[in-house]
Structures are given as C-alpha cells and as structure tokens.
Design an enzyme around this catalytic site. Structure first.
Site, mmCIF file in Angstrom:
data_model
loop_
_atom_site.group_PDB
_atom_site.id
_atom_site.type_symbol
_atom_site.label_atom_id
_atom_site.label_comp_id
_atom_site.label_asym_id
_atom_site.label_seq_id
_atom_site.Cartn_x
_atom_site.Cartn_y
_atom_site.Cartn_z
ATOM 1 N N LEU A 1 -0.175 -27.012 17.448
ATOM 2 C CA LEU A 1 -0.028 -28.024 16.419
ATOM 3 C C LEU A 1 -1.453 -28.242 15.737
ATOM 4 C CD1 LEU A 1 1.710 -31.161 18.616
ATOM 5 C CD2 LEU A 1 2.509 -29.417 16.935
ATOM 6 N N CYS A 2 -1.489 -28.738 14.576
ATOM 7 C CA CYS A 2 -2.796 -28.743 13.820
ATOM 8 C C CYS A 2 -3.837 -29.299 14.567
ATOM 9 C CB CYS A 2 -2.199 -29.780 12.861
ATOM 10 S SG CYS A 2 -3.621 -30.067 11.430
ATOM 11 N N PRO A 3 -4.755 -28.759 14.375
ATOM 12 C CA PRO A 3 -5.212 -27.720 13.638
ATOM 13 C C PRO A 3 -5.420 -26.224 14.105
ATOM 14 C CG PRO A 3 -7.263 -28.598 14.527
ATOM 15 C CD PRO A 3 -6.093 -29.306 15.126
ATOM 16 N N ASP B 1 4.491 -25.361 13.239
ATOM 17 C CA ASP B 1 3.945 -26.465 13.008
ATOM 18 C C ASP B 1 4.234 -27.099 11.502
ATOM 19 O OD1 ASP B 1 2.704 -29.035 12.806
ATOM 20 O OD2 ASP B 1 0.622 -28.046 12.871
#
Length: 75
Positions: free
Chosen positions: A13-15, A40
């Site tokens: 997931l981000c980042p 994502d």
C-alpha cells in the site's frame, strides 16, 4: 516492450510501491526500463506523480490481470 528490471509491488500500500520503485531505479542506468506491477488503487495517481517529480518517463500504464503494470524509463 522490453524491460531491464522487474518489480512486483502487489499487496503493498501507499507509499511502498513508489518507494520500492525509487530504490529499484537507483540500481539502473539512465535509459533503462523498470516494469512494475502494483494493485494499490493509489498507485494510479502516485506512480505518474513520482515519475514527473523525479524526471523519469512513464512509458506505459496498463491494466493487468491482478492490477496495473507500469513501464518506467529511468532519467
């Protein structure tokens, strides 16, 4: 299109997809291409923004079976 390195960022997931792409691109020489797979939903926004900020070329962004596929040419 041919590529010089590959990164599987699915499940991150981000980042993290962008951070891993940045690290992987550091090992490449200018003009080489990284193929990255990510699932994502934020990557659709994050990857093009990262490329623009870092000066890399987003050669292609396509939908794959399990997410998106990005081809990034190192600046």
């Amino acid at each position: 299109m041919t590529y010089d390195a590959e990164l599987d960022a699915k499940g991150l997931l981000c980042p993290l997809p962008v951070l891993k792409a940045r690290k992987r691109l550091q090992a490449l020489t200018s003009g080489q291409v990284l193929r990255m797979e990510a699932d994502d939903p934020a990557a659709i926004i994050d990857v093009p923004h990262f490329c623009g900020e870092a000066g890399h070329e987003l050669v292609e962004m396509t939908d794959g079976a399990d997410g998106q596929i990005y081809l990034i040419r190192k600046a």
